[in-house]
Scaffold this active site. Structure first.
Site, PDB file in Angstrom:
ATOM      1  N   THR A   8     -16.122 -19.964 -13.169  1.00 26.11           N
ATOM      2  CA  THR A   8     -17.151 -20.483 -14.063  1.00 26.11           C
ATOM      3  C   THR A   8     -17.105 -21.996 -14.082  1.00 26.11           C
ATOM      4  O   THR A   8     -16.050 -22.598 -13.851  1.00 26.11           O
ATOM      5  CB  THR A   8     -16.973 -19.952 -15.507  1.00 26.11           C
ATOM      6  N   GLU A  41     -25.510 -18.771  -6.605  1.00 20.38           N
ATOM      7  CA  GLU A  41     -26.814 -18.369  -7.125  1.00 20.38           C
ATOM      8  C   GLU A  41     -26.721 -17.027  -7.839  1.00 20.38           C
ATOM      9  O   GLU A  41     -26.184 -16.062  -7.281  1.00 20.38           O
ATOM     10  CB  GLU A  41     -27.810 -18.282  -5.964  1.00 20.38           C
ATOM     11  N   ASP A  70     -20.417 -13.139 -16.657  1.00 14.52           N
ATOM     12  CA  ASP A  70     -21.837 -13.419 -16.821  1.00 14.52           C
ATOM     13  C   ASP A  70     -22.219 -12.905 -18.194  1.00 14.52           C
ATOM     14  O   ASP A  70     -21.897 -11.780 -18.566  1.00 14.52           O
ATOM     15  CB  ASP A  70     -22.700 -12.768 -15.735  1.00 14.52           C
ATOM     16  N   SER A  71     -22.868 -13.752 -18.949  1.00 14.95           N
ATOM     17  CA  SER A  71     -23.087 -13.422 -20.353  1.00 14.95           C
ATOM     18  C   SER A  71     -24.417 -13.966 -20.834  1.00 14.95           C
ATOM     19  O   SER A  71     -25.092 -14.709 -20.125  1.00 14.95           O
ATOM     20  CB  SER A  71     -21.929 -13.978 -21.180  1.00 14.95           C
ATOM     21  N   HIS A 181     -18.130 -11.017 -27.842  1.00 11.72           N
ATOM     22  CA  HIS A 181     -18.471 -10.220 -26.654  1.00 11.72           C
ATOM     23  C   HIS A 181     -17.454 -10.449 -25.536  1.00 11.72           C
ATOM     24  O   HIS A 181     -17.034  -9.532 -24.859  1.00 11.72           O
ATOM     25  CB  HIS A 181     -19.889 -10.579 -26.203  1.00 11.72           C
ATOM     26  N   ARG A 182     -17.032 -11.695 -25.371  1.00 11.06           N
ATOM     27  CA  ARG A 182     -16.067 -12.041 -24.308  1.00 11.06           C
ATOM     28  C   ARG A 182     -14.714 -11.383 -24.604  1.00 11.06           C
ATOM     29  O   ARG A 182     -14.065 -10.847 -23.716  1.00 11.06           O
ATOM     30  CB  ARG A 182     -15.959 -13.578 -24.243  1.00 11.06           C
TER      31      ARG A 182
END
Ligand SMILES: O=P(O)(O)OP(=O)(O)OP(=O)(O)OC[C@H]1O[C@@H](n2cnc3c(O)ncnc32)[C@H](O)[C@@H]1O
Ligand SMILES: [Mg+2]
Length: 197
Positions: A8, A41, A70-71, A181-182
């Site tokens: 990330t 991408e 991915d969030s 959420h993570r």
């Protein structure tokens, strides 16, 4: 202490992964530490697809296990938008302020009971020569009518988690990392993380 690459370039995510992985004695290296010019991408149509794309691209490149996240935010009154486009909601430049401003505009006049939303996080683990796996975590809440708080990143200033009267940006990082959420996604890869430390 074992080191893991998290694919990330989002400094907010990096901080949270660092804090949450320290419990497993794992230190985090992100693309911000390795090479800021790497650009992957996100061509998938789901959080899971994009997390796998990012993790596999970097696992292949570095030939070591890689974790990717991915969030985003799903808003019910907007049919799940901004969803996988959360980072680019107000344009390609990924401006958190502009994104939240656009979101509040879209929801202008929508009453509180219809402002339900959830943060979603897909965490993928890719390893050279082995199967990739991906797990999802969510955090339910509502969208506030104005931004409050300065902690966290992204949509945190306008997201009030279920059971709280404060926005996520008014929660400490410890509080956020206990309910996010993570956190819920990372919990689901815990068995693998324990084999890594
Ligand atoms: O792809 P990487 O390099 O990981 O960084 P990114 O910021 O582009 O990350 P995503 O593609 O996963 O997009 C996620 C976006 O969703 C939002 N988001 C995700 N997690 C969040 C959180 O914990 N708090 C607030 N907003 C969040 C925020 O706007 C992020 O930019
Ligand atoms: Mg991204």
């Amino acid at each position: 202490m074992k080191e893991l690459i998290v694919a990330t370039k989002n400094p907010g995510k990096v901080n949270e992964f660092r804090q949450m992985f320290s419990k497993y004695d794992i230190s985090v290296k992100s693309l911000l530490d390795i090479d800021r010019s790497i650009d992957i991408e996100e061509t998938g149509s789901t959080f899971e697809e994009n997390a796998v794309i990012k993790a596999e691209a970097m696992a292949e490149h570095f030939e070591v296990p890689v974790v990717a996240d991915d969030s985003g935010l799903e808003v019910d009154a907007l049919n799940g938008e901004p969803g996988v486009y959360s980072a680019r909601y107000a344009g390609i430049e990924k401006d958190d302020g502009k994104n939240t401003e656009k979101l509040l505009k879209q929801l202008y006049g929508v009453p509180e009971e219809k402002r339900t939303a959830r943060f979603v996080c897909a965490v993928a683990v890719a390893r050279p020569g082995e199967n990739t796996f991906v797990r999802r975590g969510t955090c339910e809440g509502v969208i506030a009518t104005e931004p409050q708080g300065t902690n966290g990143f992204g949509y945190d200033p306008v997201f009030i988690p279920e059971g709280s009267s404060r926005t996520m940006a008014e929660h400490s990082s410890e509080e956020k990392n206990a309910i996010s959420h993570r956190h819920h996604a990372i919990q689901q890869i815990e068995e693998w993380l324990k084999t890594q430390s």
